[in-house]
Design a protein around this motif. Sequence first.
Motif, PDB file in Angstrom:
ATOM      1  N   GLN A  20       0.750  -1.207   0.021  1.00  0.00           N
ATOM      2  CA  GLN A  20       0.164  -0.001  -0.027  1.00  0.00           C
ATOM      3  C   GLN A  20       0.628   1.500  -0.079  1.00  0.00           C
ATOM      4  O   GLN A  20       0.639   2.374  -0.691  1.00  0.00           O
ATOM      5  CB  GLN A  20      -0.876   0.161   1.311  1.00  0.00           C
ATOM      6  N   SER A  21       1.972   0.905   0.789  1.00  0.00           N
ATOM      7  CA  SER A  21       2.795   2.467   0.920  1.00  0.00           C
ATOM      8  C   SER A  21       3.288   2.610  -0.472  1.00  0.00           C
ATOM      9  O   SER A  21       3.724   3.803  -1.057  1.00  0.00           O
ATOM     10  CB  SER A  21       4.046   2.061   1.973  1.00  0.00           C
ATOM     11  N   ILE A  22       3.763   1.288  -1.215  1.00  0.00           N
ATOM     12  CA  ILE A  22       4.501   1.626  -2.621  1.00  0.00           C
ATOM     13  C   ILE A  22       3.499   2.364  -3.430  1.00  0.00           C
ATOM     14  O   ILE A  22       3.797   3.270  -4.293  1.00  0.00           O
ATOM     15  CB  ILE A  22       4.899   0.324  -3.064  1.00  0.00           C
ATOM     16  N   SER A  23       2.302   1.808  -3.386  1.00  0.00           N
ATOM     17  CA  SER A  23       1.292   2.456  -4.156  1.00  0.00           C
ATOM     18  C   SER A  23       0.921   3.687  -4.021  1.00  0.00           C
ATOM     19  O   SER A  23       0.879   4.723  -4.973  1.00  0.00           O
ATOM     20  CB  SER A  23      -0.053   1.477  -4.010  1.00  0.00           C
ATOM     21  N   LYS A  24       0.980   4.143  -2.784  1.00  0.00           N
ATOM     22  CA  LYS A  24       0.391   5.552  -2.584  1.00  0.00           C
ATOM     23  C   LYS A  24       1.648   6.292  -2.803  1.00  0.00           C
ATOM     24  O   LYS A  24       1.495   7.529  -3.325  1.00  0.00           O
ATOM     25  CB  LYS A  24       0.379   5.629  -0.734  1.00  0.00           C
ATOM     26  N   THR A  25       3.043   5.943  -2.644  1.00  0.00           N
ATOM     27  CA  THR A  25       4.048   6.666  -2.968  1.00  0.00           C
ATOM     28  C   THR A  25       4.230   6.819  -4.284  1.00  0.00           C
ATOM     29  O   THR A  25       4.427   8.035  -4.997  1.00  0.00           O
ATOM     30  CB  THR A  25       5.274   6.084  -2.800  1.00  0.00           C
ATOM     31  N   GLU A  26       3.997   6.021  -5.330  1.00  0.00           N
ATOM     32  CA  GLU A  26       3.593   6.016  -6.808  1.00  0.00           C
ATOM     33  C   GLU A  26       2.319   6.967  -7.322  1.00  0.00           C
ATOM     34  O   GLU A  26       2.640   7.780  -8.295  1.00  0.00           O
ATOM     35  CB  GLU A  26       3.398   4.602  -7.483  1.00  0.00           C
ATOM     36  N   ASN A  27       1.242   6.862  -6.459  1.00  0.00           N
ATOM     37  CA  ASN A  27       0.304   7.944  -6.761  1.00  0.00           C
ATOM     38  C   ASN A  27       0.573   9.107  -6.368  1.00  0.00           C
ATOM     39  O   ASN A  27       0.249  10.248  -7.074  1.00  0.00           O
ATOM     40  CB  ASN A  27      -1.036   7.351  -5.812  1.00  0.00           C
ATOM     41  N   ILE A  28       1.500   9.406  -5.395  1.00  0.00           N
ATOM     42  CA  ILE A  28       1.710  10.797  -5.074  1.00  0.00           C
ATOM     43  C   ILE A  28       2.954  11.275  -6.200  1.00  0.00           C
ATOM     44  O   ILE A  28       2.815  12.416  -6.528  1.00  0.00           O
ATOM     45  CB  ILE A  28       2.639  10.993  -3.659  1.00  0.00           C
ATOM     46  N   LYS A  29       3.578  10.427  -6.517  1.00  0.00           N
ATOM     47  CA  LYS A  29       4.798  10.975  -7.473  1.00  0.00           C
ATOM     48  C   LYS A  29       3.895  11.288  -8.810  1.00  0.00           C
ATOM     49  O   LYS A  29       4.256  12.139  -9.323  1.00  0.00           O
ATOM     50  CB  LYS A  29       5.589   9.718  -7.828  1.00  0.00           C
ATOM     51  N   ASN A  30       2.922  10.352  -9.418  1.00  0.00           N
ATOM     52  CA  ASN A  30       2.056  10.648 -10.359  1.00  0.00           C
ATOM     53  C   ASN A  30       1.578  11.887 -10.597  1.00  0.00           C
ATOM     54  O   ASN A  30       1.428  12.676 -11.330  1.00  0.00           O
ATOM     55  CB  ASN A  30       1.119   9.474 -10.758  1.00  0.00           C
ATOM     56  N   LEU A  31       0.811  11.965  -8.957  1.00  0.00           N
ATOM     57  CA  LEU A  31       0.371  13.541  -9.136  1.00  0.00           C
ATOM     58  C   LEU A  31       1.121  14.720  -9.140  1.00  0.00           C
ATOM     59  O   LEU A  31       0.879  15.711  -9.858  1.00  0.00           O
ATOM     60  CB  LEU A  31      -0.449  13.606  -7.478  1.00  0.00           C
ATOM     61  N   LEU A  32       2.328  14.619  -8.490  1.00  0.00           N
ATOM     62  CA  LEU A  32       3.201  15.613  -8.603  1.00  0.00           C
ATOM     63  C   LEU A  32       3.952  15.871  -9.839  1.00  0.00           C
ATOM     64  O   LEU A  32       4.015  16.759 -10.553  1.00  0.00           O
ATOM     65  CB  LEU A  32       4.349  15.336  -7.492  1.00  0.00           C
ATOM     66  N   VAL A  33       3.929  14.814 -10.642  1.00  0.00           N
ATOM     67  CA  VAL A  33       4.359  14.791 -12.095  1.00  0.00           C
ATOM     68  C   VAL A  33       3.198  15.649 -12.833  1.00  0.00           C
ATOM     69  O   VAL A  33       3.504  16.507 -13.808  1.00  0.00           O
ATOM     70  CB  VAL A  33       4.858  13.546 -12.644  1.00  0.00           C
ATOM     71  N   LEU A  34       2.040  15.116 -12.819  1.00  0.00           N
ATOM     72  CA  LEU A  34       0.924  15.595 -13.582  1.00  0.00           C
ATOM     73  C   LEU A  34       0.812  17.098 -13.156  1.00  0.00           C
ATOM     74  O   LEU A  34       0.413  17.882 -14.185  1.00  0.00           O
ATOM     75  CB  LEU A  34      -0.248  14.868 -13.046  1.00  0.00           C
ATOM     76  N   THR A  35       0.996  17.555 -11.824  1.00  0.00           N
ATOM     77  CA  THR A  35       0.657  18.995 -11.765  1.00  0.00           C
ATOM     78  C   THR A  35       1.902  19.783 -12.031  1.00  0.00           C
ATOM     79  O   THR A  35       1.947  20.987 -12.147  1.00  0.00           O
ATOM     80  CB  THR A  35       0.384  19.074 -10.100  1.00  0.00           C
ATOM     81  N   GLY A  36       3.101  19.174 -12.312  1.00  0.00           N
ATOM     82  CA  GLY A  36       4.148  19.884 -12.639  1.00  0.00           C
ATOM     83  C   GLY A  36       4.890  20.693 -11.418  1.00  0.00           C
ATOM     84  O   GLY A  36       5.637  21.346 -11.705  1.00  0.00           O
ATOM     85  N   SER A  37       4.713  19.793 -10.298  1.00  0.00           N
ATOM     86  CA  SER A  37       5.441  20.549  -9.256  1.00  0.00           C
ATOM     87  C   SER A  37       6.799  20.660  -9.224  1.00  0.00           C
ATOM     88  O   SER A  37       7.333  21.684  -8.946  1.00  0.00           O
ATOM     89  CB  SER A  37       4.809  19.483  -8.027  1.00  0.00           C
ATOM     90  N   GLY A  38       7.606  19.467  -9.686  1.00  0.00           N
ATOM     91  CA  GLY A  38       8.969  19.748  -9.796  1.00  0.00           C
ATOM     92  C   GLY A  38       9.416  20.567 -10.903  1.00  0.00           C
ATOM     93  O   GLY A  38      10.346  21.603 -10.500  1.00  0.00           O
ATOM     94  N   LYS A  39       8.894  20.560 -11.828  1.00  0.00           N
ATOM     95  CA  LYS A  39       9.151  21.909 -13.066  1.00  0.00           C
ATOM     96  C   LYS A  39       8.758  23.095 -12.586  1.00  0.00           C
ATOM     97  O   LYS A  39       9.612  23.925 -12.923  1.00  0.00           O
ATOM     98  CB  LYS A  39       8.234  21.550 -14.292  1.00  0.00           C
ATOM     99  N   LEU A  40       7.623  23.169 -11.817  1.00  0.00           N
ATOM    100  CA  LEU A  40       7.542  24.442 -11.431  1.00  0.00           C
ATOM    101  C   LEU A  40       8.286  25.085 -10.384  1.00  0.00           C
ATOM    102  O   LEU A  40       8.531  26.189 -10.305  1.00  0.00           O
ATOM    103  CB  LEU A  40       6.043  24.601 -10.630  1.00  0.00           C
ATOM    104  N   SER A  41       8.926  24.150  -9.388  1.00  0.00           N
ATOM    105  CA  SER A  41       9.705  24.579  -8.402  1.00  0.00           C
ATOM    106  C   SER A  41      11.191  24.725  -9.232  1.00  0.00           C
ATOM    107  O   SER A  41      11.651  25.898  -8.602  1.00  0.00           O
ATOM    108  CB  SER A  41      10.256  23.163  -7.389  1.00  0.00           C
TER     109      SER A  41
END
Length: 147
Positions: A20-41
Amino acid sequence: MKRFSITLFLCGLLTSGFSQSISKTENIKNLLVLTGSGKLSVQVGESMIISFKKNYPNVPAEFWDNFLKEMNSDALINLIIPIYDKYYTESEIKQLTEFYQTSLGKKLISIMPLVLKESMQAGQTWGKDIGEKVYNNLKEKGFVKKE
């Protein structure tokens, strides 16, 4: 036999929690990529470098280019994942992902860099104004020697 059953049960719980932790981590990573959080920063970091360049015009461009090369959105995303994990449930992460896939969510993602840039500029102006007011007030009250 009882010990073996208990051990199997505990291993199952640990494995389930880990997956579940891996799944949640992957979901968070996908969300951050989707929102462009890394690129925005990274864009915010680039804006900071531009400000530094203005304040230190005698510094060679190579110096600033080296700093820009070090700004890695994947590294930042890996630092942000535990924060999202701390404050959001997996269900909330999925709901956020769904939102950011809507037309409003996509608009929010596309204009957020502009909103943040303008907000930073407004914040700098606001901070400068407050700083000047505090300094002038300190000077008027005699806490700072008048020049």
